[in-house]
Write an enzyme that holds these catalytic residues in place. Structure first.
Site, short mmCIF file in Angstrom:
data_model
loop_
_atom_site.label_atom_id
_atom_site.label_comp_id
_atom_site.label_asym_id
_atom_site.label_seq_id
_atom_site.Cartn_x
_atom_site.Cartn_y
_atom_site.Cartn_z
CG HIS A 18 -2.02 -1.08 1.06
ND1 HIS A 18 -2.60 -1.68 2.14
CD2 HIS A 18 -2.59 -1.64 -0.05
CE1 HIS A 18 -3.48 -2.57 1.72
NE2 HIS A 18 -3.48 -2.56 0.40
CG HIS A 41 -7.39 -10.87 -7.14
ND1 HIS A 41 -6.71 -10.52 -8.29
CD2 HIS A 41 -7.83 -12.14 -7.34
CE1 HIS A 41 -6.72 -11.55 -9.14
NE2 HIS A 41 -7.39 -12.53 -8.59
CB SER A 102 -5.81 -2.16 -2.52
OG SER A 102 -6.65 -3.24 -2.83
CD GLU A 120 -12.75 -10.50 -3.18
OE1 GLU A 120 -12.83 -11.74 -3.02
OE2 GLU A 120 -11.68 -9.89 -3.31
CG ASP A 145 -11.75 -14.95 -11.66
OD1 ASP A 145 -11.31 -15.42 -10.60
OD2 ASP A 145 -11.10 -14.90 -12.73
N GLY A 146 -11.13 -11.84 -10.63
CA GLY A 146 -10.14 -10.84 -11.00
C GLY A 146 -9.43 -11.13 -12.31
CG ASP A 166 -3.05 -8.37 -3.34
OD1 ASP A 166 -2.28 -9.32 -3.14
OD2 ASP A 166 -3.60 -7.74 -2.42
#
Length: 282
Positions: A18, A41, A102, A120, A145-146, A166
């Site tokens: 971060h 994600h 994030s 997410e 889905d990312g 991520d």
């Protein structure tokens, strides 16, 4: 689908990720044209450091807990300020009780003209993320889905921006999947900035990822790795970041920041920092 970030929120790896994310956002905001962030994600968005999950591991105390109590040199403190302001924004009473994921770090540092798409898949965390961000124009939470989102939302209409990748690294092939995804998505949007996080439990996964990206001849990949040294058995001790197309001042900033983070959060022998390039423009 079993990974829950609430156990790990605010740990040393979150701080490393971060802080770097905040510096990239500051640089993106330094130009007048709007930009977009795709967080593939994103998690739940906000984490309670007093929860049973956070209390069970106590990882945040060795991460953001130590960082917030550490005295930094003035130059480092100035670079950390945007990140710490994002943390302070979710703790209006000043006591450190919540930690922003994030998406909330992004929202704290983005302008009204900029856009955030946070993705997410985990049902409970996706529902929490919607509560935190809603579905407005400035920041939008999507249950998807990312990896699918990478194909669906790149390139963005703004043509400027950042993709944060991520994943939870629950699957054995996640490093290979990340390499393939970065190679593929960069072809679609070669000027975008990509920030990818990975855990370091051994060197096989991280080194294989670096080899695949180097073989693909992707220029300008800055690698930042941080180890807090030996800790309790079974606990993650090191993490890494790859930044494709980093802002030009980011290398100099991380050369100051990452050693300072190690000094603040080190837990034992072997604590160290690494900053190097996998590729440069030819």
């Amino acid at each position: 689908m079993n990974y829950r970030h609430g156990f790990h929120a605010g740990n040393f790896a979150d701080v490393h990720k971060h802080v770097t994310l905040s510096r990239i956002l500051v640089h993106l905001g330094g130009k007048p044209a709007p930009f977009r962030v795709l967080d593939t994600h994103a998690g739940a968005g906000l984490y309670d450091l007093c929860s049973e999950e956070a209390g069970r591991t106590g990882e945040w105390r060795l991460g953001i807990g130590r960082l917030s109590a550490h005295a930094f040199a003035a130059e480092v403190a100035a670079l950390l300020a945007p990140y710490l302001q994002a943390v302070a924004k979710v703790n209006p009473a000043q006591a450190l009780g919540r930690y922003p994921g994030s998406p909330l770090v992004c929202r704290a540092l983005m302008r009204p003209s900029d856009r955030l798409v946070a993705c997410e898949l985990h049902p409970a965390e996706a529902a929490e993320l919607v509560k935190r961000l809603g579905r407005g124009r400035h920041a939008k939470a999507i249950a998807i889905d990312g990896w699918t989102a990478l194909n669906a939302y790149v390139p963005p209409p703004e043509r400027r921006g950042l993709v944060l990748i991520d994943p939870p690294y629950e699957e054995s092939d996640e490093f290979e999947r990340l390499a393939a995804a970065l190679i593929r998505v960069r072809r679609k949007w070669p000027t975008g900035i990509y920030l990818a996080w990975y855990p370091i439990k051994d060197r096989a996964g991280p080194d294989g990822l670096a080899e695949k990206l180097s073989a693909a001849q992707i220029p300008k990949i800055l690698r930042s790795e941080l180890s807090v040294g030996r800790s309790r058995e079974g606990r993650l001790e090191a993490s890494g970041l790859l930044v494709v197309n980093p802002p030009w001042r980011l290398e100099a900033e991380l050369s100051l920041l990452v050693p300072a983070l190690v000094a603040a959060m080190q837990q034992g022998d072997g604590a160290c920092a690494r900053l190097d390039w996998l590729g440069r423009a030819g």
